[in-house]
Write an enzyme that holds these catalytic residues in place. Sequence first.
Site, PDB file in Angstrom:
ATOM      1  N   HIS A 175      27.651  40.352  37.473  1.00 16.27           N
ATOM      2  CA  HIS A 175      28.691  39.525  37.796  1.00 16.27           C
ATOM      3  C   HIS A 175      28.167  38.230  38.252  1.00 16.27           C
ATOM      4  O   HIS A 175      28.884  37.475  38.775  1.00 16.27           O
ATOM      5  CB  HIS A 175      29.995  39.895  38.726  1.00 16.27           C
ATOM      6  CG  HIS A 175      30.797  41.058  38.092  1.00 16.27           C
ATOM      7  ND1 HIS A 175      31.347  41.940  38.828  1.00 16.27           N
ATOM      8  CD2 HIS A 175      30.815  41.583  36.779  1.00 16.27           C
ATOM      9  CE1 HIS A 175      32.092  42.944  37.936  1.00 16.27           C
ATOM     10  NE2 HIS A 175      31.699  42.645  36.887  1.00 16.27           N
TER      11      HIS A 175
ATOM     12  N   ARG B 190      33.110  45.938  45.544  1.00 16.55           N
ATOM     13  CA  ARG B 190      34.513  46.448  45.452  1.00 16.55           C
ATOM     14  C   ARG B 190      34.377  47.996  45.578  1.00 16.55           C
ATOM     15  O   ARG B 190      35.422  48.598  46.102  1.00 16.55           O
ATOM     16  CB  ARG B 190      35.224  45.956  44.478  1.00 16.55           C
ATOM     17  CG  ARG B 190      35.174  46.634  43.181  1.00 16.55           C
ATOM     18  CD  ARG B 190      36.178  45.929  41.906  1.00 16.55           C
ATOM     19  NE  ARG B 190      36.138  46.650  40.668  1.00 16.55           N
ATOM     20  CZ  ARG B 190      35.279  46.139  39.827  1.00 16.55           C
ATOM     21  NH1 ARG B 190      34.459  45.138  39.865  1.00 16.55           N
ATOM     22  NH2 ARG B 190      35.432  46.733  38.809  1.00 16.55           N
TER      23      ARG B 190
ATOM     24  N   TYR C 232      27.294  48.766  39.589  1.00 18.17           N
ATOM     25  CA  TYR C 232      26.622  48.838  38.299  1.00 18.17           C
ATOM     26  C   TYR C 232      25.294  48.970  38.020  1.00 18.17           C
ATOM     27  O   TYR C 232      24.761  49.196  36.987  1.00 18.17           O
ATOM     28  CB  TYR C 232      26.877  47.244  37.926  1.00 18.17           C
ATOM     29  CG  TYR C 232      28.420  46.818  37.622  1.00 18.17           C
ATOM     30  CD1 TYR C 232      28.621  46.760  36.245  1.00 18.17           C
ATOM     31  CD2 TYR C 232      29.549  46.722  38.396  1.00 18.17           C
ATOM     32  CE1 TYR C 232      29.991  46.590  35.737  1.00 18.17           C
ATOM     33  CE2 TYR C 232      30.639  46.470  37.978  1.00 18.17           C
ATOM     34  CZ  TYR C 232      30.883  46.265  36.703  1.00 18.17           C
ATOM     35  OH  TYR C 232      32.378  45.965  36.204  1.00 18.17           O
TER      36      TYR C 232
END
Length: 847
Positions: A271, A334, A280
Amino acid sequence: MEITRRRLLSVLSAAGLVTVIPSHPASAAEIAAGRARLLANTVAVFAGTAESNARPETAAKLAAIDQAARTNLKSMDAAGAGELFADLMLGTDEANLNTAFRRLYETALATRTPGGASSDLYQNTTVQRRVIDGLVWLHERYYGDQSKGYYGNWFHWEIGLSQHIGKTLALLSDEVEAYRPGLVRTYVASMDAYLRNGIDGDVNLDSRFHTGANLADITTNRILQGALLGDDARIRKALTDQLTVFATIDPYHLNHGVTDGYYADGSFIQHASVAYTGSYGKGLLTRVVQTLKILDGTGFAHGEELVPTVRGWVKNGFAPLIFEGWMMEIVKGRAVARTDTGYTDVGVVVEAVVDLSSLASGADAIALKSYVKHIRSTSRTALDPAGFVSPVSIVRYADIIGDATIPAADLNPGSRSVAFNAMDKTVHRRPGYAFALARSSDRISKYEYMNGENLMPWFQGDGAYYLYLSGQDQTQAYGVDHFTTVSPYGLAGVTAPVERRHTIPELYGKPYYDNPGHPLNFTSSSASQNTYVYFPRGTNRHSGGAVLGAYGAAGMVQSDDVSYRDKGAGLLPDDFVVYRNATATKSWFLLDEEIVVLAAGVGDSAGRAVTTTVDARTAAPDDQVSVTGMLRDGRPWTGSGIGDLHWLRYANATQRTAVGYVFLDTPQVRVALDKVTRSRRAVRTSNPDIAVTRTVLGVTVDQAPGAEPIRLAYVLVPNAGEAGLRSYLRGPLKVLANTSRLQAVTHTGLGLTAANSFTRGRHETAGMRIEGPASVIVQRAGRSLTTVAVADPTMHRDTVSVLLRGASLREVSSDDGVRVSPVHGGTRLDFDTHHAYGRSFTVTLRG
């Protein structure tokens, strides 16, 4: 050899990836055999083989596959009119559509899994045709019409759905061809059409959606599509695109402007600005290792060329962040608010390492297998291989654990300090503990919030730190319950204004800010949403530090985020809510027995009250915890409240852990030990509404509204005893400077001095002159040997200079880019930090 981005780009343009993708033409028969092997490998990865599934270690996995399929078939039997699965409403919720395709995949998987719990599903043509009919039904009603699709989250349409569809078609390829011969082409055409962030139904390497782990997922889907279609060009194109994720990111020569991926210092970013190894990053690791297995023996790629690069990710990217089988919070974005534990995260990594070891050779293979054993032997929660994706991986894991010739060995040395400066994170490891620090800057996001996950993240990148103690079940100390029960304003290490902030759903009634009519076009997945809502960056560039051997120094200037800055500049809508941060300049000096924390300029220019948290620790409500200490006047202290403390000791007798706090120069400290009960839904809207209770220790320093800025100097002492804490009255630590310009400490026992200078100009301390800003560590061994490490924490300086006063010293050894010059009154050291991206430079001197 690691494939650097610069080298990879030259190979792409000059020779078509000669070293990885074969350039010589293969015969039509060889290509057809390669495609068949690719599909067979895919089936083996997910369904296992007759040999692997005959092993008793795979029994639990096979039973789970069988049970999932039977549950799905019963749901299909119970479906009403207009339903594929009972009570799964389709047409407006893309997550439900994803669930429908996943259930079809799970059912297909059972029909291709040999040696399952029972034999009636294996190779059951009737069940396979029910799955195929389900694919047809979904395409006709909810997937094939492009004008009605692509609602909700883009990820499902471009990645998630395609993953389930592609694997299902690969598992059932022979039966699909016999029963519905045009279905593969129909679905591939739709999958191409839904690749809306691509170009003409293919990958777009210039798209922010097609990077890192997302790119690996998309390209693996397209490799399977190529094999199913007999389209060799699609396979080769997908491989060429995927190979870009193996390239080390060079921030000064970006390919397609992409900052997502692995960096030379082991950092991983997704991101564009989120430190993401633990989410990720592990997804990317899993996907590329699976791809290497799928490609094995197909002739489409020389996967062995890529194994050393992936091994480097594991050693330098993952291993420092895994402590006794637990993934550290600082790299999970998150995902810190999810109920999966750090042990579960590491289980995913272990499967990838197991499979990578089968692709490696010699000492590299042994090191990877030894690391698997090390994780198993040190984890406080038993790793369950039934959670692995592949039955073959379960067998490989069992073989590694059962091989007495393979020793358990960490990929980390016993003592290690790692500056992940490319992602503004620091990890410091010693036998008995690990310390993890989350920084932020104008390069790296302060936090990540998205989709109702991590609802109260505001200070997670403002110097929040986590002290992991050996032998403890980390689910009792950290994980989702830590963030549930510890105040978001009171995370360890955080300086925050005393105010009530509101979550995104509270502010806007939905999980994002919606204003498509504004010039910045705020929609759920817009660039502006990313910049200002999901993962805003800070506004100060000073965040970084130096490493000298196993010692470290880090510094950060706390800043407002870009949302507050740009709202003040009139760039954001009037109803967009922003928050102003408190001020602080902070340093962390990472030693053997101690972590020294300095803070200066701590306060608030808006006149609000401010609180700085020295530590916040959680324990199970029934754990036996105690807090003892000593006041500066020598009297003992025990209990709670505010006191002029010299030292404090928190002990958890149940977990057999303890932490000490030595206050070198700190105002009065408030200590609280409270029982806190809160629902996990407080941090993530989709979490179960389960109340958890923890005993929460809070050690804080409070400032009244309008108070002048203060400074703090304290020490974290992991596993401390009271006698050891008393000894700090006599040293060995001394604070040399603690201002917003310069912070420095010395440790006489180690012969070590460390300093962070935060402003331009000359800074004098401990017999050296630093041309700031810089991070400097100096260690003297005996009378003659001096070692110096220097880094540029701004990442913008061309040269950093340090003058060591005293007798002239001569160079013994140095890194490239270091110049040693004798000058009047001492020795001048010049470090070429141009385009070093925060890397430390080291020189050893004698004199």
